[in-house]
Design an enzyme around this catalytic site. Structure first.
Site, PDB file in Angstrom:
ATOM      1  N   GLU A 276      -7.228   0.797   1.807  1.00 58.92           N
ATOM      2  CA  GLU A 276      -6.591  -0.475   1.453  1.00 58.92           C
ATOM      3  C   GLU A 276      -6.405  -1.347   2.681  1.00 58.92           C
ATOM      4  OE1 GLU A 276      -5.502  -3.256  -0.633  1.00 58.92           O
ATOM      5  OE2 GLU A 276      -4.745  -1.616  -1.869  1.00 58.92           O
ATOM      6  N   ASP A 280      -8.499  -4.893   3.676  1.00 60.69           N
ATOM      7  CA  ASP A 280      -7.790  -6.153   3.909  1.00 60.69           C
ATOM      8  C   ASP A 280      -8.145  -6.751   5.264  1.00 60.69           C
ATOM      9  OD1 ASP A 280      -6.493  -5.910   1.477  1.00 60.69           O
ATOM     10  OD2 ASP A 280      -4.634  -5.128   2.332  1.00 60.69           O
ATOM     11  N   SER A 480      -7.914  -6.288  -4.693  1.00 57.98           N
ATOM     12  CA  SER A 480      -7.454  -6.103  -3.321  1.00 57.98           C
ATOM     13  C   SER A 480      -8.504  -6.555  -2.322  1.00 57.98           C
ATOM     14  CB  SER A 480      -7.118  -4.628  -3.069  1.00 57.98           C
ATOM     15  OG  SER A 480      -6.017  -4.222  -3.848  1.00 57.98           O
TER      16      SER A 480
END
Length: 571
Positions: A276, A280, A480
């Site tokens: 994650e 990002d 995401s």
């Protein structure tokens, strides 16, 4: 002296125990294994240290003044657009009385807590032992674990919590007691057979057929080079052990020919790479490599703590990308949402932009829609908040870089809590009136709620992103991925404005809804995920992809065309 201090605190709490206690967040059901994805593990030892965020009451007229100013400084058509306030000016606007702060501080300090009052005086962070917290809040605390992340352990109340009446009247809620976080589970996709026809412009063979920085740049018309501009900044929020490793970022940057690095880390304590976090970081920097990046890290997801943290920073980054949300509808109280929304408004008044991913479970959200009878749709918070920008997900319609279609699992829909804000009323009405909308049965969704997402970007499982994580290149998908891409685009627009002596864009939605031509419309797809019902993408705005995906060239012109009525600001 120590025994004397302890006895005074104990005497005070004994006195409080005889007072009237007021249950807080009464609409939230206490923990139940039948409703929760978390498992009650054990009693918290009395000496275990915990940290809580106490939200203080802001007088209704002061709250109304904050909201009025929020809409004015965020609307490009308003004379006050871009006239953002400083931290001190917001404190003066809220005007939380010192007496209110003192009452709440005194209650927790008498229990043995250390307290930290936020600069705006509307939140207090308290740190104390578990046994003291149980006494001060008239509750029981427990450790909870999650079956998908056995190493994660959080502290929450296993029953309702209360405050003495004289304290309760000064408090809206206490965070981190009843809100259970959603455990992020972005899949690293294996055994991929990409259908893409574009060349692999990253050196890593593992990126072949996947979305890379070059694909993003081509589809969203990003410039080959942008100037670094003083005071232009951006940030990503990371939680739950999702951290990054400099070696992975360097590997991605070298392979994909982008300058990918973290300039500032707040709260970092876990140098272990997580998909994650690295997704990002790698893609917000792939879009905007010239802009300094801050990672705001916390081991436990707390939306309230995060927004208090970023609005308490003297030089908070101007754009914030967040790919997390809360789990379980029964854990989201009106008090919780009210407090978060007030903080979002403070951010907008300061000129900060906040973007959240819309979620990866289609219309049913993280809670699902039942197994036998189709339950009503479950919009997510804060995705459905009117005070932030929400980003959905798409796939390419064909095998080349071109037209996009809505990802079937892209979160979106209509809020059950918030009315349609003025900035999107005409767009939502046009969607509902479209003969192509094929609206799902009315009993499944709220016809009068705020529609989301506002915009979208690539994020579906047909076209995963190539990410360097744990020393290898893998395919990763989800909103995401979409959120940091869109955040990077708006960070670049801030750079154009700041360079010209103008303000940052702040809350983005009024600008977005006034400039639909700045986005590439997505007119096909349905976010039903694996179920029968969902919303259908149409021409114009829709609750799957918003107005569509960014067209940087068009957005740059729109963001720079607002200058006639704006005053220059000193940056």
């Amino acid at each position: 002296m120590m025994p004397r201090l302890l006895s005074v605190g104990l005497f005070s709490l004994i006195g409080a125990s005889r007072a009237t206690w007021i249950q807080q967040e009464p609409g939230v059901l206490p923990y139940s294994a039948d409703r929760s994805s978390w498992v009650l593990h054990d009693k918290v030892p009395g000496e275990h240290s915990i940290e809580l965020t106490v939200a203080l009451r802001v007088d209704s007229d002061r709250h109304a003044a904050l909201e009025k100013l929020f809409w004015e400084v965020s609307d490009p058509k308003h004379a006050s657009y871009g006239k953002h306030l400083s931290m001190d000016e917001i404190t003066q606007l809220l005007a939380v009385p010192d007496s209110r702060v003192d009452v709440v501080k005194h209650h927790f300090e008498q229990a043995g807590a250390t307290t930290l009052v936020s600069p705006n005086k509307d939140m207090i962070t308290v740190t104390m032992s578990a046994s003291a917290a149980e006494m001060a809040l008239n509750t029981s605390l427990a450790f909870f674990k999650h079956p998908e992340r056995s190493h994660l352990r959080i502290v929450r109340a296993s029953s309702h919590y209360s405050l003495p009446e004289h304290v309760a009247r000064e408090v809206v809620m206490v965070g981190e007691l009843l809100q259970f976080p959603h455990v992020s589970s972005i899949p690293v996709l294996q055994n991929l057979n990409p259908v893409a026809s574009w060349p692999n412009e990253c050196d890593a063979a593992g990126c072949k057929g996947l979305v890379t920085p070059a694909v993003i740049a081509q589809r969203y018309k990003l410039p080959k080079q942008s100037d670094a501009v003083r005071k232009n900044t951006m940030a990503v929020a990371e939680y739950q052990g999702q951290y990054y490793k400099d070696e992975d970022l360097a590997s991605f940057g070298k392979s994909c020919h982008r300058d990918v690095k973290v300039d500032t880390t707040i709260g970092g304590d876990k140098p272990v790479p997580g998909v994650e976090a690295e997704l990002d970081i790698e893609y917000i920097k792939a879009v905007a490599p010239e802009i300094p990046l801050t990672v705001v890290y916390d081991n436990q997801y707390s939306l309230l703590n995060w927004v208090n943290q970023i609005t308490s920073l003297a030089d908070s980054p101007l754009v914030h990308s967040v790919s997390y949300g809360n789990d379980e509808k029964q854990q989201v109280s009106p008090q919780y949402m009210f407090t978060c929304n007030a903080a979002f408004m403070k951010a907008g008044v300061r000129g900060l932009s906040i973007l959240f991913a819309s979620g990866d479970q289609g219309v049913c959200g993280r809670q699902g829609c039942g197994l036998i009878k189709h339950a009503p749709f479950h919009p997510d918070f804060p995705g459905d908040s009117p005070y932030i920008t929400t980003v959905g997900g798409t796939d390419f319609k064909g095998s080349d870089i071109g037209e996009e279609t809505a990802w079937s699992a892209s979160g979106g829909g209509f809020s059950n809590y918030f009315d349609i804000p003025d900035y999107q009323k005409s767009a939502v009405a046009a969607y509902k009136a479209s003969p192509d909308a094929n609206l799902p049965p009315q009993e499944l969704w709220n016809n009068s709620g705020r529609g989301y997402p506002d915009v979208a970007a690539l994020g579906g499982t047909k076209n995963p992103y190539c990410v360097a994580v744990q020393g290898a290149f893998s395919g990763v998908a989800g909103t995401s991925a979409a959120c940091p891409v869109v955040a990077g685009v708006f960070a670049k627009l801030n750079g154009l404005r700041l360079k010209a002596g103008k303000s940052s864009m702040g809350f983005l939605n009024p600008f977005i809804y006034q400039n639909p031509a700045g986005f590439q419309d997505v007119t096909s797809g349905k976010n039903s995920a694996t179920r029968k019902w969902g919303f259908t993408a149409v021409k114009g705005w829709d609750p799957l992809t918003g107005f569509g995906t960014p067209d940087y060239e068009a957005l740059a012109k729109a963001s720079m065309s607002m200058f006639d009525n704006e005053e220059a600001v000193i940056v």
